[in-house]
Design a protein around this motif. Sequence first.
Motif, PDB file in Angstrom:
ATOM      1  N   THR A  28       0.836  -1.213   0.000  1.00 18.65           N
ATOM      2  CA  THR A  28       0.000   0.000   0.000  1.00 18.65           C
ATOM      3  C   THR A  28       0.865   1.254   0.000  1.00 18.65           C
ATOM      4  O   THR A  28       0.532   2.246  -0.647  1.00 18.65           O
ATOM      5  CB  THR A  28      -0.956   0.003   1.218  1.00 18.65           C
ATOM      6  OG1 THR A  28      -1.532  -1.280   1.338  1.00 18.65           O
ATOM      7  CG2 THR A  28      -2.042   1.030   1.054  1.00 18.65           C
ATOM      8  N   CYS A  29       1.990   1.214   0.751  1.00 17.91           N
ATOM      9  CA  CYS A  29       2.936   2.347   0.703  1.00 17.91           C
ATOM     10  C   CYS A  29       3.303   2.593  -0.763  1.00 17.91           C
ATOM     11  O   CYS A  29       3.269   3.725  -1.247  1.00 17.91           O
ATOM     12  CB  CYS A  29       4.223   2.040   1.473  1.00 17.91           C
ATOM     13  SG  CYS A  29       4.015   1.520   3.185  1.00 17.91           S
ATOM     14  N   ASN A  30       3.650   1.512  -1.467  1.00 20.46           N
ATOM     15  CA  ASN A  30       4.112   1.659  -2.850  1.00 20.46           C
ATOM     16  C   ASN A  30       2.986   2.074  -3.792  1.00 20.46           C
ATOM     17  O   ASN A  30       3.220   2.831  -4.734  1.00 20.46           O
ATOM     18  CB  ASN A  30       4.783   0.365  -3.314  1.00 20.46           C
ATOM     19  CG  ASN A  30       6.142   0.191  -2.642  1.00 20.46           C
ATOM     20  OD1 ASN A  30       6.872   1.169  -2.440  1.00 20.46           O
ATOM     21  ND2 ASN A  30       6.482  -1.036  -2.275  1.00 20.46           N
ATOM     22  N   THR A  31       1.765   1.587  -3.526  1.00 21.66           N
ATOM     23  CA  THR A  31       0.636   1.998  -4.373  1.00 21.66           C
ATOM     24  C   THR A  31       0.455   3.514  -4.279  1.00 21.66           C
ATOM     25  O   THR A  31       0.233   4.195  -5.289  1.00 21.66           O
ATOM     26  CB  THR A  31      -0.666   1.297  -3.921  1.00 21.66           C
ATOM     27  OG1 THR A  31      -0.423  -0.098  -3.918  1.00 21.66           O
ATOM     28  CG2 THR A  31      -1.818   1.609  -4.847  1.00 21.66           C
ATOM     29  N   CYS A  32       0.573   4.044  -3.052  1.00 25.02           N
ATOM     30  CA  CYS A  32       0.410   5.488  -2.899  1.00 25.02           C
ATOM     31  C   CYS A  32       1.578   6.223  -3.566  1.00 25.02           C
ATOM     32  O   CYS A  32       1.381   7.255  -4.196  1.00 25.02           O
ATOM     33  CB  CYS A  32       0.278   5.890  -1.436  1.00 25.02           C
ATOM     34  SG  CYS A  32      -0.401   7.557  -1.259  1.00 25.02           S
ATOM     35  N   HIS A  33       2.764   5.670  -3.454  1.00 28.88           N
ATOM     36  CA  HIS A  33       3.911   6.320  -4.116  1.00 28.88           C
ATOM     37  C   HIS A  33       3.711   6.348  -5.627  1.00 28.88           C
ATOM     38  O   HIS A  33       4.056   7.324  -6.285  1.00 28.88           O
ATOM     39  CB  HIS A  33       5.215   5.604  -3.743  1.00 28.88           C
ATOM     40  CG  HIS A  33       5.613   5.827  -2.315  1.00 28.88           C
ATOM     41  ND1 HIS A  33       6.612   5.145  -1.682  1.00 28.88           N
ATOM     42  CD2 HIS A  33       5.110   6.687  -1.384  1.00 28.88           C
ATOM     43  CE1 HIS A  33       6.728   5.565  -0.430  1.00 28.88           C
ATOM     44  NE2 HIS A  33       5.812   6.505  -0.228  1.00 28.88           N
ATOM     45  N   GLN A  34       3.123   5.261  -6.158  1.00 31.57           N
ATOM     46  CA  GLN A  34       2.848   5.254  -7.604  1.00 31.57           C
ATOM     47  C   GLN A  34       1.781   6.285  -7.943  1.00 31.57           C
ATOM     48  O   GLN A  34       1.911   7.053  -8.889  1.00 31.57           O
ATOM     49  CB  GLN A  34       2.397   3.851  -8.050  1.00 31.57           C
ATOM     50  CG  GLN A  34       3.563   2.876  -8.181  1.00 31.57           C
ATOM     51  CD  GLN A  34       3.136   1.432  -7.937  1.00 31.57           C
ATOM     52  OE1 GLN A  34       1.944   1.110  -8.005  1.00 31.57           O
ATOM     53  NE2 GLN A  34       4.099   0.571  -7.659  1.00 31.57           N
TER      54      GLN A  34
END
Length: 165
Positions: free
Chosen positions: A131-137
């Motif tokens: 989820t951290c990475n989804t938001c970063h994307q």
Amino acid sequence: MKYLFFITTIVLMLSACNKSANNEKVLQNQIDSLQSKLDKTYKPGFGEFMSSVQVHHNKLWFAGINQNWKLADFEVNEIQENLNGIKQYCRDRSETQYLPMIDPALDNIRKTIQQQNSTAFKEGYINLTNTCNTCHQTTKHEFNMITVPSLPPYSNQDFKLHHEK
Ligand code: HEC
């Protein structure tokens, strides 16, 4: 005599008006000076909150895999506090609107900690990290790639459970 009384009343009223105009000016100056102090107050930026989230995200892993549930719970709260800080202090950043996407992943990992379920914790941790990475994307910061850590952030903290009370 009546006439004199009338004049005196007018003069008194005018002087009261003048005083209140002066008071208004003093107050306005105070407001302006407070506003300029507020504008200069130090506020942590989005990236600073995220750097702190990064540390607690890392510690959360080592607390969890050591079944140190109290510490794990503490680390989730630290992540939450930093996210709350973003909500409060980074309202001017458009990325802040995407923060709620992490809530289900945080709620889920809290549950695994309450249940002291190691397997579910590990799955929940991977889900949180994704989820951290989804938001970063979503926010075009995909170059900040978060992973499950292989080392704790510092050598001077012990993640093992020593005192079970
Ligand atoms: C709102 C969506 C969002 C979520 C959710 C999010 N991030 Fe971020 N993250 C950002 C943005 C935007 C930046 C760039 C901040 C800046 O401008 O410095 C960032 C930057 C970072 C950085 C780089 C900080 C630096 O300055 O070196 C790290 C590390 C990071 N995030 C970790 C995480 C971790 C770990 C999680 C999950 C627990 C997470 N982020 C969740 C949006 C998000």
